[in-house]
Write an enzyme that holds these catalytic residues in place. Structure first.
Site, mmCIF file in Angstrom:
data_model
loop_
_atom_site.group_PDB
_atom_site.id
_atom_site.type_symbol
_atom_site.label_atom_id
_atom_site.label_comp_id
_atom_site.label_asym_id
_atom_site.label_seq_id
_atom_site.Cartn_x
_atom_site.Cartn_y
_atom_site.Cartn_z
ATOM 1 N N CYS A 123 58.914 32.484 7.552
ATOM 2 C CA CYS A 123 58.143 32.444 6.313
ATOM 3 C C CYS A 123 58.178 31.075 5.658
ATOM 4 O O CYS A 123 57.376 30.779 4.803
ATOM 5 C CB CYS A 123 58.674 33.475 5.340
ATOM 6 S SG CYS A 123 58.761 35.081 6.083
ATOM 7 N N GLN A 151 64.736 42.758 4.744
ATOM 8 C CA GLN A 151 65.418 42.810 6.045
ATOM 9 C C GLN A 151 66.363 44.010 6.144
ATOM 10 O O GLN A 151 66.895 44.279 7.216
ATOM 11 C CB GLN A 151 66.225 41.515 6.267
ATOM 12 C CG GLN A 151 65.391 40.256 6.345
ATOM 13 C CD GLN A 151 64.628 40.130 7.664
ATOM 14 O OE1 GLN A 151 64.855 40.876 8.620
ATOM 15 N NE2 GLN A 151 63.702 39.184 7.723
HETATM 16 C C1 LIG Z 1 64.188 38.568 2.933
HETATM 17 C C2 LIG Z 1 62.704 38.401 3.001
HETATM 18 N N1 LIG Z 1 61.971 38.453 1.881
HETATM 19 C C3 LIG Z 1 60.647 38.325 1.893
HETATM 20 C C4 LIG Z 1 59.961 38.109 3.060
HETATM 21 C C5 LIG Z 1 58.472 38.018 3.031
HETATM 22 O O1 LIG Z 1 57.947 39.242 3.474
HETATM 23 P P1 LIG Z 1 56.379 39.459 3.732
HETATM 24 O O2 LIG Z 1 56.120 38.815 5.064
HETATM 25 O O3 LIG Z 1 56.228 40.948 3.772
HETATM 26 O O4 LIG Z 1 55.636 38.834 2.620
HETATM 27 C C6 LIG Z 1 60.676 38.023 4.263
HETATM 28 C C7 LIG Z 1 59.996 37.676 5.529
HETATM 29 O O5 LIG Z 1 60.542 36.960 6.344
HETATM 30 C C8 LIG Z 1 62.086 38.176 4.238
HETATM 31 O O6 LIG Z 1 62.807 38.105 5.342
#
Ligand SMILES: Cc1ncc(COP(=O)(O)O)c(C=O)c1O
Length: 416
Positions: free
Chosen positions: A353, A203
């Site tokens: 997520c 983020q």
């Molecule tokens: C802080 C953080 N880490 C990891 C992720 C996962 O990212 P990705 O969608 O690229 O797998 C997100 C997605 O919301 C996130 O906000």
């Protein structure tokens, strides 16, 4: 009588619609969920297009021009990413499918059998669930608490480090409350204690200045779709050497052709990587002006809501947070019902997520809030394509929806 365009949008029957406001046309619904994902910038789409067309080579094909062109494009993106986070060597950037994979590679790859990991209660599930899995396989995990504003005390990190500690994993910016952790101090502690420091910066990259050298970061996760790039591509910064000069060794989680310094096998998604590089460069070039613009829009929205509604509370640190983040609790409001009433504005209660899991926000619970407050909270994510007019219309809609729900429930009681 035919419904008005706005009413059709509210009924959820049309995805995009128009609403006349102060003489202008506005597309509905208004997107205020930029922590979940962002729109791909048209300049990024343009950069990617040739690599879906005539430049379709495999970056690992070293025998012909198709491969050379693809490889050259990947190397430019690698440089763009390294420069965005202050990494001196572009080959410290390892391309992955996204931040989830990067977090898994960093944490699993750096933690030996029986090792110890220090992390924080407000981390993303990509970190917490990975740690939980390692714990089932014999690792020791320390999950540190945060204060009521969402910050972990670096001294607590120092106290948690033991002889067995392999890794400290503390995120740069929180995906729900936007809170920024004290990376530089944590990095210094890790360096002094000879422990690897990983930060999930999904983020943060492109939104706030980051410098892996100055901050003592060994491993850093990035995701393209959070910074106006395409979905399905990310990166992990893997420093070649630890701060004490020893080689940084990471156990690969995907085996195969030995791509990416042997750390992540698999054919590189060249168009996505090109878009990722362009997206991060645009973010860096526009970061200061964009942060100021978002801070103004955010302040305006908070002012509108607080002036028009009693019982509005900001969750998380008021200043140490991403410029585009607002996380608010509304007294006597059920956030889930509010979100489904709010057809004109796309917002969420928390991390997209973890939306496969029905629990309420682990982040807000970690701040010490009770279930009533947690269930009354929404996350608003402003981004590059958010306009001042959208903020006015979204504020009107939110004020009306909160007031309507409170009226249905018989008014506001003193809370919390
Ligand atoms: C802080 C953080 N880490 C990891 C992720 C996962 O990212 P990705 O969608 O690229 O797998 C997100 C997605 O919301 C996130 O906000």
């Amino acid at each position: 009588m035919a419904p008005t365009p706005g009413a059709r949008a509210r009924n959820g029957k049309t995805g995009l619609d128009f609403n006349t406001t102060k003489g202008g046309l506005l597309k509905l619904p208004i997107y205020l969920d930029n922590h979940a994902t962002t729109r791909v910038d048209p300049r990024v789409v343009e950069a990617m297009l040739p690599f879906f067309g005539e430049d379709y080579g495999n970056a690992a094909s070293h025998n012909h021009v198709f491969g050379w062109r693809a490889e050259a494009a990947v190397e430019i993106a690698r440089e763009e990413l390294a420069s965005a986070i202050g990494a001196a060597d572009p080959h410290e950037i390892i391309f992955t499918s996204g931040a989830t994979e990067s977090d898994n590679l960093a944490i699993r790859g750096a933690t030996p059998q029986g090792g110890h990991v220090v992390t924080v209660a407000t981390e993303h599930p990509a970190v917490l669930d990975t740690c939980e899995d390692l714990a089932r396989r014999g690792a020791a995990i320390s999950v540190l608490p945060v204060d009521s504003k969402g910050i972990v005390d670096p001294e607590r990190v120092a106290r948690a480090i033991t002889e067995r500690t392999a890794l400290v994993s503390v995120m740069a910016a929180n995906s729900e409350i936007g809170v920024l952790q004290r990376l530089e101090e944590i990095g210094r502690i890790c360096r002094e204690r000879g422990v690897l420091f990983h930060t999930d910066a999904a983020q943060a990259v492109g939104k706030i200045p980051l410098d892996v050298e100055a901050m003592g970061i060994d491993l850093l996760s990035i995701s393209a779709h959070k910074l106006y790039g395409p979905k399905g591509v990310g990166a992990l910064l893997v420093r070649r050497r630890r701060s004490d000069g020893r080689r940084l060794r990471l156990l690969p989680q995907l085996r195969g052709g030995g791509h990416e310094r042997g750390l992540r096998s698999g054919t590189l998604p060249v168009p996505l990587i090109v878009g990722f590089g362009r997206a991060v460069s645009l973010c860096v070039a526009e970061m200061d002006a964009e942060a100021k613009r978002l801070l103004r829009l955010r302040a305006r929205m908070l002012e509108r809501l607080s002036e028009s509604l009693p019982g509005v509370f900001l969750n998380g640190h008021p200043e140490r947070r991403l410029p585009g983040n607002l996380n608010l609790s509304f007294a006597d409001v059920e956030a889930d019902a509010l979100i489904s009433d709010l057809k004109e504005v796309a917002v969420s209660t928390g991390s997209a997520c973890s939306s496969a899991k029905p629990e309420t926000s682990h982040v807000l619970r970690a701040l010490g809030y009770d279930e009533t407050r947690v269930r009354s909270s929404i996350r608003l994510g402003l981004g590059r394509f958010t306009t001042a007019e959208e903020i006015e219309v979204a504020s009107d809609a939110l004020i009306a929806a909160v007031a309507a729900q409170r009226a249905r429930r018989g008014g506001t009681r003193p809370w919390p």
